[in-house]
Design an enzyme around this catalytic site. Sequence first.
Site: not given
Ligand code: PEP
Ligand code: MG
Length: 591
Positions: A190, A457, A504
């Site tokens: 934290h 992911d 993203c």
């Molecule tokens: C990803 O998997 O790249 C993503 C943007 O989503 P998260 O990191 O929230 O799983």
């Molecule tokens: Mg993801």
Amino acid sequence: MRKFSGIQVSNGVAFGEAYLLDRSRICVVQRNITREQIPEEIRRLRGAIEKSKTQMQEIKKRAGSVSDKYAIILDTYTLLLEDDILVNETIENIEKDLLNAEWALTITLEKFTKLFNNINDEYLKGKQDDLDLVVHGVIKNLVGHEQENLSDIDRPVVLIAHAISPSDTILMPRQYVLGMGTEAGGKTSHVGIFASALGIPAVVGVPDLTQQVNSGETVIIDGINGEIIIDPDEEHYELYKRKQQNYLRYEKTLLKEVNEPSTTRDGHPVQLMGNIESSHEVKSVLRFGGEGIGLYRTEYLYLGNSRDLPTENDLYQNFKDVVRAVHPAPLVIRTLDIGADKPLPGLDQKAEENPALGLRGIRLSLKNPIHLINQMKGALRASLYGKIKILYPMISYAEEVTEANRYLQKAKEELRKEQIPFDEDIQIGAMIETPAAALSVRQILKVTDFISIGTNDLIQYLLAVDRANENVAHLYQPFHPAILAVLKLIFDAAAQANKPVAICGELGGDPMATALLLGLGNVHELSMDPHSIPKVKKILRELTLDEARQLADKALALDTAEEIDSFIREEMRKRFPYDFDRDSAFGEKTA
Ligand code: PEP
Ligand code: MG
């Protein structure tokens, strides 16, 4: 001069006089009790735990002003206090061995510490620090121990402590804390979240630090390389002063350009947007020149509120505030992505053997669509106040998009019945973050308006490497030839379908990857942690599309992850010496 290494959790270099928070460990005495005294000891234990919970909630209320993420961390502490194992074990110690509550609790803590010590996992080690902190709070309540009060600090200092508790962070006069160094804590502690939210350089995890420093000595916190220097000699003092100046100067240069257009040198536009987890983060996105929100991770609206899940109206209000703040730029709302690395205690999920391959993301939403429909209705209602798009996570079948779209129709029909207006043409997109989605992207593109690549992911599933497991962290290689090939395949399919592509995942915010991503295909949007926007923008503005394509073509022709990685790093360092050559140092070379 003494120098110690630790874990850097908040960037920058701080100089100052040490303020040693010398909390002599509370002395817990073993006392044997009689059988008749058992209920009283259990009552004392429960009372102290309740008191800790109330204290934690009080602290949490104030923590929201630092950052929502910080407030959420504090919630996990309350959950630890509610942990049956912790309480039951301690009660058992009281009953079986006829021990006073504080001693019984110390024994429970020792047992858990031993268990944790046998585990070689950074994330779990962080949890152990949390447990230690929470249990010591309860012990303090049991023995009636008063804390040394940080609000006494009345001049600029560098705070040195064994651990900094959440109540410390709330009580400390933040304007006087130049830097922080602690013995406890790991990457995810934290303290790191607190410090980086406030821009205070911090290093944690330095063993025996408090025994090495005296209050009043000069201390340097090097939050860039994770070092703490005590009583520096003149030469090192000067060296780190330069490092501090160089870092600040570089930050300033980046910030100067935040409002320049995000186009390549030859005029090709790429929208740079922010990823957020709470509405408070919109400010940072705008400050760092982000053009809208490319990923609103809505899980945290639920995680921060696990007893009282947000209603359609709460969601509407929240989305409305965010989209108004970024107007006319768009806001991409991702529907709930609960499961795997983001479990939600309030959603009554069954434990799974393999949660990363389990009922997560869109799978959970489709199985239990109440929250999905609430989110959709909230988003649709807010769509009157700006440009909102809806994004589905963890898609592995085009049919999942179709099914989710049916719920979207249902949400629209309900609103029509309620005579509530909304944007009829709201755009929907799918996250491309499973190998199946990547390989069937052509089909997914037919049922979506846009796609957004979740590299976090996608890399995890393509390489079969758990993104949060330190033991295999060395195998998590974004520049693996398989990743490049799959990214190219996705870009090509999107270009054919004439639909926009966003990225993203973290890779989109890594300036080292900017040229490669741009060269692999037609990226419309890169969405990232707001702090990363200025540097990515700088790189983008100095590149040409041709240069990027040449780099990507060369990278695609290489055979191993290592070759691609060194090739890209070398090329980027050559091309941008000012930005990459000194990342690790900000030292001499940057004078
Ligand atoms: C990803 O998997 O790249 C993503 C943007 O989503 P998260 O990191 O929230 O799983
Ligand atoms: Mg993801």
